[in-house]
Design a protein around this motif. Sequence first.
Motif, PDB file in Angstrom:
ATOM      1  N   ILE A  18      14.806   2.361 -17.482  1.00  0.00           N
ATOM      2  CA  ILE A  18      14.936   3.710 -18.019  1.00  0.00           C
ATOM      3  C   ILE A  18      14.242   3.751 -19.374  1.00  0.00           C
ATOM      4  CG2 ILE A  18      16.542   5.532 -18.672  1.00  0.00           C
ATOM      5  CD1 ILE A  18      18.579   4.326 -16.805  1.00  0.00           C
ATOM      6  N   ILE A  19      13.284   4.661 -19.531  1.00  0.00           N
ATOM      7  CA  ILE A  19      12.405   4.699 -20.694  1.00  0.00           C
ATOM      8  C   ILE A  19      12.543   6.037 -21.414  1.00  0.00           C
ATOM      9  CG2 ILE A  19      10.010   4.437 -21.479  1.00  0.00           C
ATOM     10  CD1 ILE A  19       9.444   3.195 -18.659  1.00  0.00           C
ATOM     11  N   GLN A  20      12.807   5.975 -22.717  1.00  0.00           N
ATOM     12  CA  GLN A  20      12.812   7.169 -23.573  1.00  0.00           C
ATOM     13  C   GLN A  20      13.614   8.315 -22.954  1.00  0.00           C
ATOM     14  OE1 GLN A  20       8.730   8.095 -24.548  1.00  0.00           O
ATOM     15  NE2 GLN A  20       8.280   5.996 -25.152  1.00  0.00           N
ATOM     16  N   SER A  21      14.786   7.982 -22.470  1.00  0.00           N
ATOM     17  CA  SER A  21      15.639   8.976 -21.820  1.00  0.00           C
ATOM     18  C   SER A  21      16.984   9.052 -22.536  1.00  0.00           C
ATOM     19  CB  SER A  21      15.835   8.613 -20.344  1.00  0.00           C
ATOM     20  OG  SER A  21      14.599   8.633 -19.648  1.00  0.00           O
ATOM     21  N   SER A  22      17.723  10.131 -22.275  1.00  0.00           N
ATOM     22  CA  SER A  22      18.993  10.321 -22.974  1.00  0.00           C
ATOM     23  C   SER A  22      20.041  10.918 -22.047  1.00  0.00           C
ATOM     24  CB  SER A  22      18.796  11.218 -24.201  1.00  0.00           C
ATOM     25  OG  SER A  22      18.263  12.470 -23.827  1.00  0.00           O
ATOM     26  N   TYR A  23      21.289  10.717 -22.432  1.00  0.00           N
ATOM     27  CA  TYR A  23      22.447  11.179 -21.687  1.00  0.00           C
ATOM     28  C   TYR A  23      22.417  10.577 -20.277  1.00  0.00           C
ATOM     29  CZ  TYR A  23      22.459  14.248 -25.681  1.00  0.00           C
ATOM     30  OH  TYR A  23      22.437  14.719 -26.969  1.00  0.00           O
ATOM     31  N   VAL A  24      22.697   9.286 -20.264  1.00  0.00           N
ATOM     32  CA  VAL A  24      22.606   8.499 -19.031  1.00  0.00           C
ATOM     33  C   VAL A  24      23.967   7.874 -18.744  1.00  0.00           C
ATOM     34  CG1 VAL A  24      21.494   6.535 -17.904  1.00  0.00           C
ATOM     35  CG2 VAL A  24      20.178   7.981 -19.485  1.00  0.00           C
ATOM     36  N   LEU A  82       7.748  -0.876 -25.265  1.00  0.00           N
ATOM     37  CA  LEU A  82       7.309   0.422 -24.755  1.00  0.00           C
ATOM     38  C   LEU A  82       7.364   0.402 -23.232  1.00  0.00           C
ATOM     39  CD1 LEU A  82       4.352   1.046 -27.217  1.00  0.00           C
ATOM     40  CD2 LEU A  82       6.626   2.053 -27.282  1.00  0.00           C
ATOM     41  N   ASN A  83       6.326  -0.073 -22.576  1.00  0.00           N
ATOM     42  CA  ASN A  83       6.382  -0.128 -21.115  1.00  0.00           C
ATOM     43  C   ASN A  83       5.284  -1.019 -20.565  1.00  0.00           C
ATOM     44  OD1 ASN A  83       7.447   0.601 -18.583  1.00  0.00           O
ATOM     45  ND2 ASN A  83       5.745   1.983 -18.267  1.00  0.00           N
ATOM     46  N   ASP A  84       5.629  -1.815 -19.567  1.00  0.00           N
ATOM     47  CA  ASP A  84       4.630  -2.686 -18.946  1.00  0.00           C
ATOM     48  C   ASP A  84       4.573  -2.520 -17.429  1.00  0.00           C
ATOM     49  OD1 ASP A  84       7.062  -3.797 -18.393  1.00  0.00           O
ATOM     50  OD2 ASP A  84       6.700  -5.697 -19.411  1.00  0.00           O
ATOM     51  N   GLY A  85       5.144  -1.451 -16.914  1.00  0.00           N
ATOM     52  CA  GLY A  85       5.050  -1.176 -15.486  1.00  0.00           C
ATOM     53  C   GLY A  85       5.363   0.282 -15.223  1.00  0.00           C
ATOM     54  N   ASN A  86       4.699   0.889 -14.240  1.00  0.00           N
ATOM     55  CA  ASN A  86       4.946   2.308 -13.957  1.00  0.00           C
ATOM     56  C   ASN A  86       4.980   2.612 -12.459  1.00  0.00           C
ATOM     57  OD1 ASN A  86       2.238   1.975 -13.442  1.00  0.00           O
ATOM     58  ND2 ASN A  86       1.537   3.624 -14.787  1.00  0.00           N
ATOM     59  N   VAL A  87       5.476   1.657 -11.694  1.00  0.00           N
ATOM     60  CA  VAL A  87       5.628   1.848 -10.245  1.00  0.00           C
ATOM     61  C   VAL A  87       7.112   1.784  -9.908  1.00  0.00           C
ATOM     62  CG1 VAL A  87       5.031   1.008  -7.949  1.00  0.00           C
ATOM     63  CG2 VAL A  87       3.402   0.759  -9.834  1.00  0.00           C
ATOM     64  N   TYR A 132      11.504   8.116 -16.746  1.00  0.00           N
ATOM     65  CA  TYR A 132      10.728   8.252 -17.983  1.00  0.00           C
ATOM     66  C   TYR A 132      10.965   9.624 -18.583  1.00  0.00           C
ATOM     67  CZ  TYR A 132       6.612   8.702 -21.038  1.00  0.00           C
ATOM     68  OH  TYR A 132       5.769   8.913 -22.105  1.00  0.00           O
ATOM     69  N   GLN A 133      11.445   9.639 -19.822  1.00  0.00           N
ATOM     70  CA  GLN A 133      11.687  10.874 -20.566  1.00  0.00           C
ATOM     71  C   GLN A 133      12.513  11.876 -19.748  1.00  0.00           C
ATOM     72  OE1 GLN A 133       8.021  12.386 -22.231  1.00  0.00           O
ATOM     73  NE2 GLN A 133       7.782  10.642 -23.611  1.00  0.00           N
ATOM     74  N   ARG A 180       0.816  -1.218   0.000  1.00  0.00           N
ATOM     75  CA  ARG A 180       0.000   0.000   0.000  1.00  0.00           C
ATOM     76  C   ARG A 180       0.849   1.267   0.000  1.00  0.00           C
ATOM     77  NH1 ARG A 180      -3.527  -1.466   5.179  1.00  0.00           N
ATOM     78  NH2 ARG A 180      -1.372  -1.944   5.828  1.00  0.00           N
ATOM     79  N   GLN A 181       2.146   1.117   0.226  1.00  0.00           N
ATOM     80  CA  GLN A 181       3.033   2.279   0.263  1.00  0.00           C
ATOM     81  C   GLN A 181       3.535   2.695  -1.121  1.00  0.00           C
ATOM     82  OE1 GLN A 181       3.227   3.882   3.112  1.00  0.00           O
ATOM     83  NE2 GLN A 181       1.964   2.240   3.993  1.00  0.00           N
ATOM     84  N   TYR A 182       3.057   1.985  -2.157  1.00  0.00           N
ATOM     85  CA  TYR A 182       3.527   2.272  -3.511  1.00  0.00           C
ATOM     86  C   TYR A 182       2.376   2.767  -4.369  1.00  0.00           C
ATOM     87  CZ  TYR A 182       7.424  -0.457  -1.783  1.00  0.00           C
ATOM     88  OH  TYR A 182       8.469  -0.919  -1.020  1.00  0.00           O
ATOM     89  N   TYR A 183       2.702   3.646  -5.321  1.00  0.00           N
ATOM     90  CA  TYR A 183       1.678   4.122  -6.245  1.00  0.00           C
ATOM     91  C   TYR A 183       2.276   4.249  -7.642  1.00  0.00           C
ATOM     92  CZ  TYR A 183       3.810   8.784  -5.694  1.00  0.00           C
ATOM     93  OH  TYR A 183       4.678   9.852  -5.669  1.00  0.00           O
ATOM     94  N   ALA A 184       1.417   4.180  -8.621  1.00  0.00           N
ATOM     95  CA  ALA A 184       1.855   4.259 -10.012  1.00  0.00           C
ATOM     96  C   ALA A 184       2.092   5.709 -10.409  1.00  0.00           C
ATOM     97  CB  ALA A 184       0.813   3.628 -10.931  1.00  0.00           C
ATOM     98  N   ALA A 185       3.080   5.906 -11.261  1.00  0.00           N
ATOM     99  CA  ALA A 185       3.311   7.218 -11.855  1.00  0.00           C
ATOM    100  C   ALA A 185       2.413   7.315 -13.083  1.00  0.00           C
ATOM    101  CB  ALA A 185       4.776   7.370 -12.241  1.00  0.00           C
ATOM    102  N   GLU A 186       1.295   7.989 -12.932  1.00  0.00           N
ATOM    103  CA  GLU A 186       0.291   8.019 -14.002  1.00  0.00           C
ATOM    104  C   GLU A 186       0.808   8.685 -15.271  1.00  0.00           C
ATOM    105  OE1 GLU A 186      -3.264   9.716 -12.478  1.00  0.00           O
ATOM    106  OE2 GLU A 186      -3.643   8.067 -11.060  1.00  0.00           O
ATOM    107  N   ALA A 187       1.842   9.499 -15.153  1.00  0.00           N
ATOM    108  CA  ALA A 187       2.397  10.152 -16.337  1.00  0.00           C
ATOM    109  C   ALA A 187       3.174   9.178 -17.220  1.00  0.00           C
ATOM    110  CB  ALA A 187       3.312  11.304 -15.914  1.00  0.00           C
ATOM    111  N   ILE A 188       3.475   7.999 -16.688  1.00  0.00           N
ATOM    112  CA  ILE A 188       4.189   6.994 -17.474  1.00  0.00           C
ATOM    113  C   ILE A 188       3.158   6.054 -18.066  1.00  0.00           C
ATOM    114  CG2 ILE A 188       5.926   5.173 -17.444  1.00  0.00           C
ATOM    115  CD1 ILE A 188       7.156   6.490 -15.001  1.00  0.00           C
ATOM    116  N   PRO A 189       2.977   6.066 -19.382  1.00  0.00           N
ATOM    117  CA  PRO A 189       1.916   5.262 -19.996  1.00  0.00           C
ATOM    118  C   PRO A 189       2.273   3.783 -20.000  1.00  0.00           C
ATOM    119  CG  PRO A 189       3.219   6.336 -21.687  1.00  0.00           C
ATOM    120  CD  PRO A 189       3.727   6.859 -20.378  1.00  0.00           C
TER     121      PRO A 189
END
Length: 553
Positions: free
Chosen positions: A216-222, A138-143, A194-195, A122-131
Motif C-alpha cells: 500500500i503506497i501513499q494511501s490513507s484511512y486503511v 518510494l516504490n520498486d514494483g507496479n504489478v 496507490y494513492q 503474460r497475464q499480468y501488466y504494470a499499472a503505469e500510473a504507479i511510478p
Amino acid sequence: MQTQDDHFSRRNWLKTITRASVGTGIAASTPALLHAQTANNPKADPLLGARIYNILDYGAKGDGVTLATKALQDAIDACNKDQGGTVLVPAGVFVIGTVELKSNVTLHIAPQGKLLGSADGRQYYAAEAIPLSGDTTLNDGNVGLLFAVKAENIRIEGPGTIDGQGAQFRSPTKGAPSPAGITGNHRPYHLLFYQCQNLIVNDIFLKDCAYHSVRIIQSSYVKLDGIHIHGRVIHNNDGFHFISCQYVHVINCDVQSQDDACALFGSCKFITITNCTFSTRWSVFRFGGGVAENITISNCIIFEAYGCPIKMRCERHSRMENISFSNLVMHRVTGPISIGMGSVDNPGTARNISFNGIHANVVVPVPLADAEFPSKYNPGEIKSCIAVNGAEGFLLENISFNDVHITFAGGGTAEEAAVRNVPKNAGEYYADGVFPAYGLYARNVKGLTLNNVRLEVASPELRPAIVFDQVTDAAINGLSAQGNKDAESVLRMIDAQDVLLTATRVLSPAAVFMRVEGAACSNIKIDGGDLSKAGTPLSFAAGATKRAVRISG
C-alpha cells in the motif's frame, strides 16, 4: 410517514439478487438490463449502489482452468459505473491475471471461492500510473494481481482465498527464467494500492504470493482486519508493506512470511497494529527512511522470527519518533530489537521510542519448517542481542525498556566479549559479526531508561549482559542480570556519563559487577541493590578512575 421503499426488506433484496444471478429468464432481472432501465432515472432502482454483481453472470467459469480476468473486470466496471455495490466471487476456482479495482466496489469472495493467480506471466501488466523509483522508500514494483490507483471506498472481503501461485515465479537457478516467465519487479503483488483512501480488507486468506502480499503506497484511512497471509515460496515474500501511509490500522491478522512481515517505509504516520501474530525468516516490524512517527504496536505474538523482529534503520535525513511497542511475546526468535543507521553520511534521528511488556526467548536460528528453500544465518544472528547502535552525529534519544524479560541463547566467547570496534554502521541482520554484549549493546544514546529488566542466558556466556558505549543520561532501575564467574564483568561502561543504577541484582556468580573504561566516564552512581554474587563491584581500565563511580546504599 413511511413509504413502500422503507419496507424494502433485506430478505426481498436478496431474493431479487438471487433471481438476477441465476438467470431465471426474466429479462428485467439481468444486471445489464437493470442498468439500462435505470441509467436515465437512478431513483427507479432502489438498489443503486448496493447491488450484487456475480461474476458468473459476466462469463466466468470456476473450473480452475478458464481465464476469468475479463469477467471479473467487467463485473467491477459495471459495479463502479452503477455507483458501487458488491462484486461476488462464488464457490469455484477462478483463474485471473491483473485486474483493476475501482471506487465504491466491494469484492466479496465466498467461503469456497478462490481467485487463482495465473501461472502465465503474460497475464499480468504494470499499472503505469504507479511510478517506479528503485528506492524502497518510494516504490520498486507496479504489478498487482488486484490493484487500484487513486480510488476510494474499496473493500475486499472473504472468507475466501486469493492464491498467487508464487512458486511458479521462482527461478530454479540464479539467472534462469521462472516457470511463469517473469521474475524480479515484474512479479505481481496480491494486492497493490496507490494513492487510495478508505480501504478495507478483511477476513481473507492470501496465499503464496509471487512478491509482497499487500503493498500500500501513499494511501490513507486503511483498515486491515482478520487477514491470514501465508507466503514462503519466494525469498522476498513480504506480508504487509506500507510506503508513506497514514491512518492505518492492522488488527487480528496472522502472517507467516519469508521476508518482512510488516514493513513501514517512507513517511508512515498514525499507524496502529494490534492483536496479531507474525513469523518470518527476516524482520517482522521493519522501519526505513522517511519520517515514521505516532505509531503504536501492541498485543502481538511473534514466533519463529529468525533475523530481527523489530528492526529500525535510520536512513539519510530520516526521522523516527513517538513509537511505542507494548505487550509483545516473542517465542523462538533472534535479534530481537535493533535500532541503527542505514548510512554514516547524513544519518537520521530516532527518539521517543519505548518498549513495554516484552517477553522473549532468543534462540539459535533454524530453518523455517514450511519454507521451500533453506536459509543461511549470520554469526551475529546466532549470538544475537538487543542493539541500539548510534554514532557521532546520529541522535538516538529517549529510548526506554520497561518490564522486559528476555532469555538469550548464550554461547558468547571471551574473544567476542573483547570486541571494542563495533562498526558504526553495522550491517543489517548482524551481518558484521557478534556484538560484545549478550543482552543490550547501546552506543551514542542520550536518555536511555531501563526499568524492571531481566536478562538471562540458556547456556554459558562470557560477554557482559550490557555494554554502554558513550551513553549519557541513563537510568537503570530494577535490573536483574545473569553473570559468569569466568567473564570479565556483568556490565561494561565505556565513556559513559550521568548513569544512575538503582535496585540492581546479580543473578549468578560473577567476577566483577561493572567494568568502567575510558577517561570520559563520569557521574556513574550505584544506589542499593544486591551485588553480593559479584566477587568485586568495580574494575577500571583505559584511563577510567574511581572518581567516575559512586556506590551507596
